[in-house]
Design a protein around this motif. Structure first.
Motif, PDB file in Angstrom:
ATOM      1  N   GLY A  44       0.802  -1.201   0.000  1.00 40.80           N
ATOM      2  CA  GLY A  44       0.000   0.000   0.000  1.00 40.80           C
ATOM      3  C   GLY A  44       0.840   1.258   0.000  1.00 40.80           C
ATOM      4  N   ALA A  45       0.166   2.385  -0.226  1.00 41.18           N
ATOM      5  CA  ALA A  45       0.849   3.672  -0.277  1.00 41.18           C
ATOM      6  C   ALA A  45      -0.162   4.787  -0.083  1.00 41.18           C
ATOM      7  CB  ALA A  45       1.580   3.834  -1.605  1.00 41.18           C
ATOM      8  N   ILE A  46       0.341   5.932   0.362  1.00 36.24           N
ATOM      9  CA  ILE A  46      -0.510   7.083   0.626  1.00 36.24           C
ATOM     10  C   ILE A  46       0.120   8.336   0.034  1.00 36.24           C
ATOM     11  CG2 ILE A  46       0.568   7.480   2.896  1.00 36.24           C
ATOM     12  CD1 ILE A  46      -2.167   8.450   3.917  1.00 36.24           C
ATOM     13  N   CYS A  47      -0.715   9.302  -0.307  1.00 31.84           N
ATOM     14  CA  CYS A  47      -0.295  10.648  -0.705  1.00 31.84           C
ATOM     15  C   CYS A  47       0.442  10.621  -2.048  1.00 31.84           C
ATOM     16  CB  CYS A  47       0.553  11.254   0.407  1.00 31.84           C
ATOM     17  SG  CYS A  47       0.840  13.041   0.265  1.00 31.84           S
ATOM     18  N   ALA A  48       1.713  11.002  -2.084  1.00 32.61           N
ATOM     19  CA  ALA A  48       2.455  11.034  -3.336  1.00 32.61           C
ATOM     20  C   ALA A  48       2.888   9.654  -3.802  1.00 32.61           C
ATOM     21  CB  ALA A  48       3.688  11.927  -3.186  1.00 32.61           C
ATOM     22  N   SER A  49       3.023   8.706  -2.883  1.00 29.37           N
ATOM     23  CA  SER A  49       3.633   7.417  -3.228  1.00 29.37           C
ATOM     24  C   SER A  49       2.836   6.548  -4.196  1.00 29.37           C
ATOM     25  CB  SER A  49       3.959   6.642  -1.949  1.00 29.37           C
ATOM     26  OG  SER A  49       5.074   7.236  -1.299  1.00 29.37           O
ATOM     27  N   SER A  76      -4.357   5.736  -0.307  1.00 27.40           N
ATOM     28  CA  SER A  76      -5.075   6.825   0.351  1.00 27.40           C
ATOM     29  C   SER A  76      -4.515   8.158  -0.113  1.00 27.40           C
ATOM     30  CB  SER A  76      -4.973   6.661   1.868  1.00 27.40           C
ATOM     31  OG  SER A  76      -5.839   7.543   2.542  1.00 27.40           O
ATOM     32  N   ARG A  77      -5.151   9.275   0.352  1.00 30.15           N
ATOM     33  CA  ARG A  77      -4.959  10.575  -0.286  1.00 30.15           C
ATOM     34  C   ARG A  77      -3.894  11.482   0.308  1.00 30.15           C
ATOM     35  NH1 ARG A  77      -9.596  13.160  -3.498  1.00 30.15           N
ATOM     36  NH2 ARG A  77      -8.027  12.692  -5.078  1.00 30.15           N
ATOM     37  N   GLY A  78      -3.773  11.555   1.644  1.00 28.77           N
ATOM     38  CA  GLY A  78      -2.829  12.515   2.192  1.00 28.77           C
ATOM     39  C   GLY A  78      -2.799  12.516   3.703  1.00 28.77           C
ATOM     40  N   PRO A  79      -2.124  13.496   4.320  1.00 26.17           N
ATOM     41  CA  PRO A  79      -1.984  13.535   5.782  1.00 26.17           C
ATOM     42  C   PRO A  79      -3.319  13.476   6.516  1.00 26.17           C
ATOM     43  CG  PRO A  79      -0.580  15.181   4.755  1.00 26.17           C
ATOM     44  CD  PRO A  79      -1.431  14.614   3.665  1.00 26.17           C
ATOM     45  N   GLY A  80      -4.320  14.157   5.976  1.00 28.62           N
ATOM     46  CA  GLY A  80      -5.623  14.196   6.630  1.00 28.62           C
ATOM     47  C   GLY A  80      -6.411  12.909   6.523  1.00 28.62           C
ATOM     48  N   THR A  81      -5.941  11.960   5.695  1.00 36.68           N
ATOM     49  CA  THR A  81      -6.603  10.654   5.583  1.00 36.68           C
ATOM     50  C   THR A  81      -5.744   9.540   6.187  1.00 36.68           C
ATOM     51  OG1 THR A  81      -5.659  10.030   3.420  1.00 36.68           O
ATOM     52  CG2 THR A  81      -7.624  11.419   3.390  1.00 36.68           C
ATOM     53  N   MET A 124      -4.987   8.587   9.246  1.00 38.06           N
ATOM     54  CA  MET A 124      -5.554   7.781  10.324  1.00 38.06           C
ATOM     55  C   MET A 124      -6.566   6.783   9.766  1.00 38.06           C
ATOM     56  SD  MET A 124      -5.338   7.489  13.714  1.00 38.06           S
ATOM     57  CE  MET A 124      -5.077   9.044  14.555  1.00 38.06           C
ATOM     58  N   GLU A 125      -7.393   7.225   8.829  1.00 39.82           N
ATOM     59  CA  GLU A 125      -8.346   6.322   8.191  1.00 39.82           C
ATOM     60  C   GLU A 125      -7.617   5.211   7.433  1.00 39.82           C
ATOM     61  OE1 GLU A 125     -11.310   9.184   6.139  1.00 39.82           O
ATOM     62  OE2 GLU A 125      -9.753  10.390   7.106  1.00 39.82           O
ATOM     63  N   PHE A 126      -6.521   5.582   6.786  1.00 39.31           N
ATOM     64  CA  PHE A 126      -5.687   4.627   6.052  1.00 39.31           C
ATOM     65  C   PHE A 126      -5.130   3.570   6.999  1.00 39.31           C
ATOM     66  CE2 PHE A 126      -1.273   3.933   4.188  1.00 39.31           C
ATOM     67  CZ  PHE A 126      -1.690   3.170   3.106  1.00 39.31           C
TER      68      PHE A 126
END
Length: 424
Positions: free
Chosen positions: A341-346, A391-396, A398-400
Motif C-alpha cells: 500500500g501507499a498514501i499521498c504522493a507514493s 489513500s490521499r494525504g496527511p488528513g486521511t 488515520m483512516e488509512f
C-alpha cells in the motif's frame, strides 16, 4: 463491495469557541498577506505520544511557524511511545532565554509526567503564561501538566477521557474534541491532534490560514464520525501469529503519515519494522522532523512481510522510486499476491511509475492523481482493491491506518482502536 463513500475536499474544521473573549494574534485574512513568523515551542520527553508531537509540529510548520521541538531529557534523542525514536531540535534547558508566541505540550502518560517533573520547563511555561502568551496541551498533558501547575484555574478544558478525573476541582471539564478558552487550547488525544493543531494555527494566523492548511491536507469534513473504507475485489489478508509490516522512510517523507501508520499499527499489536532507504538510520522528514529508523533497507531485503506500506511526501516518494532494492521488494510482494500500500504522493510517484497499479484501482494526493492511469476511484479517501490499499494525504492517514488494521484484524478491532485514540 463496500458502500462507496465520497466526500468533498474540506475547507473547514470544528472547534468549540467559548464565551471567553479571544484576542487574535494575526488578521484572519492571512492568505492575502505575508504573516509574521510565529515562534512555537513543543517540548518532548521519553514516553511522549509521537502522533501528538509530530502532527502538531507538522501542521504548524505548514502554516509558516518557526517550531522548536525541545527535549526535556539530557539528550536530543527521545524514546517516544510505541518504539518511535525522535530527535529534538534543542534541549529545553537551552530555551530558557527565548520567547515564544505559543507553547504546546503533547501527551502520553509517561511523557506527560516527565514534562510535569521538569522544573526548567515549568518555569518557562509559567513565565510565558504570565506574559499573556498562548499555551496548549493535548491528551494527558492538560490535566497532568497544566492542571498540576495551576495553569487551568477557573478555565474550561478537556483531556484524554480516562484522565478527566485528574483535573483540579476549579477546572470546568469539557468533553469537546478541542476547547479554546481565552489563551489556552486543550484537546483529547491522538485522534483529535489534527483538529487541535489547526486550532493552534487559527489562534496564531487566523481562520483563513487554518482552512488553507487543512484543505491542502485533505482533512475530514466531519470529525469524530465513523470512518469508511471503500473496498473492491475483497480478499482476506493472511498472516501467521502477528502481521509483519514494513514501513520504509526517507529524507523528505511526510512525517505525519509515517508516524500515524507506525503508531497506529503498533497499537494494534502488529510487528512494524521501520527502515531507512538512506545510508543512515536518522532521516529528516518533509517538515524537518528527525526520525530514527529501526534498521536500514538492506536488513529488510532478506525478510518476508505480510504488508509493505509507503508513506508519502516529496522528495521522500522520489527516494522510494529511485531505490532499486525497495522497488524489487514491492514487485516481489505484488507478484506473490501479498498486500502492499501507499498514501499521498507514493501511489503515483512509486506504484504507478513502476507498474504496480496495473489492473488496480487507486487513489493518491489530489494534485498527483492525474499521474494515475485509472482515475475512476481516485476520489475515495481510502481505497482497497484486493491486496492493494491506497489513500490521499496527511488528513486521511488515520483512516488509512485503520483500514489496514481492519483488513488484518477486522472492523470491530479497528473501531475499538479508533475509539481508544478518540478518532471516533
Amino acid at each position: 463491495m463496500a458502500t462507496r463513500h465520497l466526500l468533498p475536499l474540506p475547507l473547514i474544521f470544528r472547534r468549540l469557541a467559548l464565551n471567553r473573549p479571544l484576542t487574535p494574534l494575526f488578521s484572519s485574512n492571512s492568505t492575502m498577506t505575508s504573516p509574521a513568523t510565529k515562534k512555537v515551542l513543543i517540548p518532548i520527553a521519553d514516553g511522549t505520544e509521537p502522533m501528538e508531537a509530530v502532527i502538531t509540529s507538522d501542521v504548524l510548520r505548514r502554516a509558516g511557524a518557526d517550531v522548536t521541538v525541545a527535549s526535556v531529557e539530557k539528550n536530543l534523542r527521545v524514546n517516544a511511545s510505541f518504539g518511535i525514536t525522535l530527535v529534538a531540535d534543542a534541549l529545553v534547558v537551552d530555551c530558557e532565554g527565548s520567547s515564544f508566541d505559543l507553547i504546546s505540550l503533547p501527551g502520553g502518560m509517561v511523557g506527560a509526567n516527565r514534562l510535569r517533573d521538569c522544573g526548567v520547563l515549568e518555569s518557562i511555561v509559567k513565565k510565558h503564561v504570565e506574559k499573556g502568551g498562548l499555551y496548549a496541551a493535548i491528551c494527558a498533558a492538560p490535566a497532568g501538566v497544566l492542571g498540576s501547575w495551576g495553569l487551568l484555574n477557573g478555565l474550561k478544558a478537556t483531556c484524554y477521557p480516562s484522565v478527566m478525573d485528574k483535573f483540579p476541582s476549579n477546572v470546568t471539564k469539557m468533553e469537546s474534541r478541542v476547547v479554546v478558552d481565552g489563551r489556552v487550547i486543550t484537546s483529547r488525544g491522538p485522534g483529535t491532534a489534527i483538529e487541535f493543531a489547526l486550532a493552534l494555527v487559527e489562534q496564531l494566523y487566523g481562520k483563513d490560514k487554518a482552512d488553507e492548511v487543512g484543505g491542502f491536507m485533505v482533512i475530514r469534513p466531519r470529525h469524530g464520525e465513523e470512518y469508511t473504507v471503500n473496498e473492491l475485489n475483497s480478499v482476506g489478508w493472511k498472516y501467521d501469529n502477528t502481521p509483519q509490516i514494513l514501513v520504509p522512510i526517507a529524507n523528505g517523507s511526510e512525517e505525519m503519515e509515517a508516524i500515524i501508520i507506525i503508531d497506529s499499527l503498533r497499537r494494534a499489536k502488529a510487528n512494524v519494522m521501520v527502515v531507512s532507504v538512506e545510508e543512515k538510520l536518522q532521516i529528516v522528514a518533509r517538515w524537518n522532523t528527525k526520525i530514527v529508523a529501526d534498521g536500514l533497507l538492506d536488513e529488510a531485503s532478506k525478510l518476508q512481510f505480510d504488508l509493505i506500506v509507503l508513506p508519502g511526501g516529496l522528495p521522500g516518494a522520489e527516494a522510494f522510486s529511485n531505490s532499486e532494492k525497495l522497488v524489487n521488494l514491492l514487485k516481489n510482494q505484488a507478484e506473490s499476491n501479498k498486500p502492499y500500500g501507499a498514501i499521498c504522493a507514493s501511489p503515483a510517484i512509486v506504484l504507478e511509475h513502476h507498474g504496480l497499479l496495473k489492473g488496480k484501482k487507486a487513489t493518491a494526493f489530489p494534485p498527483l492523481c492525474e499521474k494515475l492511469t485509472d482515475l475512476s476511484e481516485s476520489e475515495n479517501r481510502v481505497l482497497v482493491d484486493g491486496n492493494l490499499i491506497t489513500s490521499r494525504g496527511p488528513g486521511t492517514a488515520m483512516e488509512f491506518a485503520l483500514g489496514i488494521v481492519e483488513k488484518f484484524f477486522g472492523r470491530e478491532k479497528a473501531l475499538e482502536l479508533a475509539k481508544t485514540m478518540v478518532f471516533v
